[in-house]
Scaffold this active site. Structure first.
Site, PDB file in Angstrom:
ATOM      1  N   GLY A  34       2.830  -1.048   4.260  1.00  0.00           N
ATOM      2  CA  GLY A  34       2.860   0.367   3.904  1.00  0.00           C
ATOM      3  C   GLY A  34       4.284   0.818   3.634  1.00  0.00           C
ATOM      4  O   GLY A  34       4.848   0.586   2.573  1.00  0.00           O
ATOM      5  N   GLY A  35       4.884   1.455   4.632  1.00  0.00           N
ATOM      6  CA  GLY A  35       6.204   2.071   4.482  1.00  0.00           C
ATOM      7  C   GLY A  35       7.242   1.201   3.789  1.00  0.00           C
ATOM      8  O   GLY A  35       7.945   1.663   2.871  1.00  0.00           O
ATOM      9  N   GLY A  91       2.358   2.427  10.797  1.00  0.00           N
ATOM     10  CA  GLY A  91       3.314   3.517  10.635  1.00  0.00           C
ATOM     11  C   GLY A  91       4.018   3.922  11.919  1.00  0.00           C
ATOM     12  O   GLY A  91       4.654   4.972  11.979  1.00  0.00           O
ATOM     13  N   GLU A 129      -6.852   4.916   7.672  1.00  0.00           N
ATOM     14  CA  GLU A 129      -6.595   6.336   7.365  1.00  0.00           C
ATOM     15  C   GLU A 129      -7.803   6.961   6.672  1.00  0.00           C
ATOM     16  O   GLU A 129      -8.085   8.149   6.848  1.00  0.00           O
ATOM     17  CB  GLU A 129      -5.316   6.453   6.517  1.00  0.00           C
ATOM     18  N   SER A 144       3.307  -1.841  10.353  1.00  0.00           N
ATOM     19  CA  SER A 144       4.752  -1.867  10.613  1.00  0.00           C
ATOM     20  C   SER A 144       5.412  -3.195  10.253  1.00  0.00           C
ATOM     21  O   SER A 144       6.316  -3.660  10.942  1.00  0.00           O
ATOM     22  CB  SER A 144       5.042  -1.502  12.073  1.00  0.00           C
ATOM     23  N   GLU A 166      -5.458  -4.731  10.554  1.00  0.00           N
ATOM     24  CA  GLU A 166      -4.440  -3.719  10.812  1.00  0.00           C
ATOM     25  C   GLU A 166      -4.783  -2.967  12.101  1.00  0.00           C
ATOM     26  O   GLU A 166      -5.575  -2.012  12.069  1.00  0.00           O
ATOM     27  CB  GLU A 166      -4.381  -2.720   9.653  1.00  0.00           C
ATOM     28  N   HIS A 191      -9.687   1.426   4.742  1.00  0.00           N
ATOM     29  CA  HIS A 191      -8.404   1.588   5.443  1.00  0.00           C
ATOM     30  C   HIS A 191      -8.580   2.554   6.619  1.00  0.00           C
ATOM     31  O   HIS A 191      -9.344   3.522   6.525  1.00  0.00           O
ATOM     32  CB  HIS A 191      -7.341   2.107   4.475  1.00  0.00           C
ATOM     33  N   ASN A 251       0.869  -1.175   0.000  1.00  0.00           N
ATOM     34  CA  ASN A 251       0.000   0.000   0.000  1.00  0.00           C
ATOM     35  C   ASN A 251       0.909   1.228   0.000  1.00  0.00           C
ATOM     36  O   ASN A 251       1.482   1.567   1.027  1.00  0.00           O
ATOM     37  CB  ASN A 251      -0.885  -0.037   1.255  1.00  0.00           C
ATOM     38  N   TRP A 252       1.028   1.844  -1.164  1.00  0.00           N
ATOM     39  CA  TRP A 252       1.981   2.958  -1.293  1.00  0.00           C
ATOM     40  C   TRP A 252       1.455   4.245  -0.664  1.00  0.00           C
ATOM     41  O   TRP A 252       2.193   5.223  -0.548  1.00  0.00           O
ATOM     42  CB  TRP A 252       2.304   3.205  -2.768  1.00  0.00           C
ATOM     43  N   LYS A 253       0.183   4.270  -0.321  1.00  0.00           N
ATOM     44  CA  LYS A 253      -0.446   5.482   0.237  1.00  0.00           C
ATOM     45  C   LYS A 253      -0.192   6.672  -0.698  1.00  0.00           C
ATOM     46  O   LYS A 253      -0.129   6.487  -1.905  1.00  0.00           O
ATOM     47  CB  LYS A 253       0.056   5.716   1.667  1.00  0.00           C
TER      48      LYS A 253
HETATM   49  P1  PGA Z   1       2.751   0.502   7.594  1.00  0.00           P
HETATM   50  O1  PGA Z   1       1.291   0.698   6.966  1.00  0.00           O
HETATM   51  O2  PGA Z   1       3.302  -0.798   7.056  1.00  0.00           O
HETATM   52  O3  PGA Z   1       3.538   1.690   7.128  1.00  0.00           O
HETATM   53  O4  PGA Z   1       2.581   0.447   9.081  1.00  0.00           O
HETATM   54  C1  PGA Z   1       0.436  -0.381   6.778  1.00  0.00           C
HETATM   55  C2  PGA Z   1      -0.883   0.075   6.193  1.00  0.00           C
HETATM   56  O5  PGA Z   1      -1.392   1.126   6.607  1.00  0.00           O
HETATM   57  O6  PGA Z   1      -1.456  -0.600   5.314  1.00  0.00           O
END
Ligand code: PGA
Length: 252
Positions: free
Chosen positions: A234-235, A173, A97, A213, A167, A95, A10-12
């Site tokens: 994500g990251g 994050g 966010e 994470s 999640e 998600h 997930n590149w956000k």
């Molecule tokens: P993260 O994000 O790996 O940066 O914690 C995961 C996500 O929100 O899908």
């Protein structure tokens, strides 16, 4: 039937179209393990170029969100038909966010998940408790509610291909991943909720990922757990080398 692990990036809100294509080219420079399914979810603006960079590779394309109508006067929105047209297989819905910053609810996640299936996309429905919910002993109630309500509009006939991402919001994050054992426990509860909704056989086929994470260092801790079928990353998915290591750890 064993569930094939899925590692989805997930590149956000990261990467221009050109940067996204370069990341995919770096990822494809060496063969990826075939026992794991891999997907990348760039921003809408990079989907076209990333699709071209993927070429005939088995890596799947996913979007990070969508609206539930096929078309219409919805300024700024993107429809499932448009995502299919760009070659998407997956779409992330609900998600945390989106829930936290953009007013997404269990109801909007449910509408999106239902519409995704109706248009030939596979939703990756995100669920997970916030820190205060965990501290208040409400983890189970929250994830069961999000799972049950978020799948309300899904046709049971199609449900076995659904993907859920567990999640925990406090792990996203933050560099503070859940333990493999705890994630496995909560994912077991989610699978039980899916069994109530769709029956045991369907629930046993639905892939449930862990997210929050995930790094190359901790990836194996999750992939070794019986209930966990991959990761939403994500990251660490923004770096081809790290993402590859996570995929490799999940194939081991
Ligand atoms: P993260 O994000 O790996 O940066 O914690 C995961 C996500 O929100 O899908």
């Amino acid at each position: 039937m064993p569930r094939i692990p899925l590692i989805a990036g997930n590149w956000k809100m990261h990467k221009t179209a050109g940067e996204g294509a370069a990341l995919v080219r770096a990822l494809l420079a060496d063969p990826l393990p075939s026992r794991v399914e891999v997907a990348v979810c760039p921003p809408f603006t990079a989907l076209g170029e990333v699709r071209s960079a993927l070429g005939g590779s088995t890596v799947r394309l996913g979007a990070q969100d969508m609206y539930w109508e096929a078309q219409g006067a919805f300024t700024g929105e993107i429809s499932p038909v448009m995502l299919r047209d760009l070659g998407c297989t997956y779409v992330i819905v609900g998600h945390s966010e989106r829930r936290q910053f953009f007013g997404e609810t269990d109801d909007t996640a449910a509408r999106k998940a239902g519409a995704a299936f109706a248009h030939g996309l596979i939703p990756i429905l995100c669920v997970g408790e916030r820190l205060e919910e965990r501290d208040g002993g409400r983890t189970e109630a929250v994830v069961v509610r999000q799972t049950t309500q978020g799948t309300e509009r899904i046709d049971p006939v199609l449900a076995s291909t659904l993907v859920i991402a567990y999640e925990p919001v406090w792990a996203i994050g933050t560099g503070r991943a859940a333990s493999g054992e705890e994630a496995n426990r909560v994912i077991g509860l989610i699978r039980r909720a899916l069994a109530e909704r769709f029956g045991e056989n369907v629930a046993a086929r639905i892939r449930i990922l862990y997210g929050g994470s995930v790094t190359p260092e901790v990836a194996a801790e999750f992939s070794s757990q019986p209930e966990i079928d991959g990761a939403l990353v994500g990251g660490a998915s923004l770096d081809a080398g790290k993402f590859r290591k996570i995929v490799e750890a999940s194939a081991a």
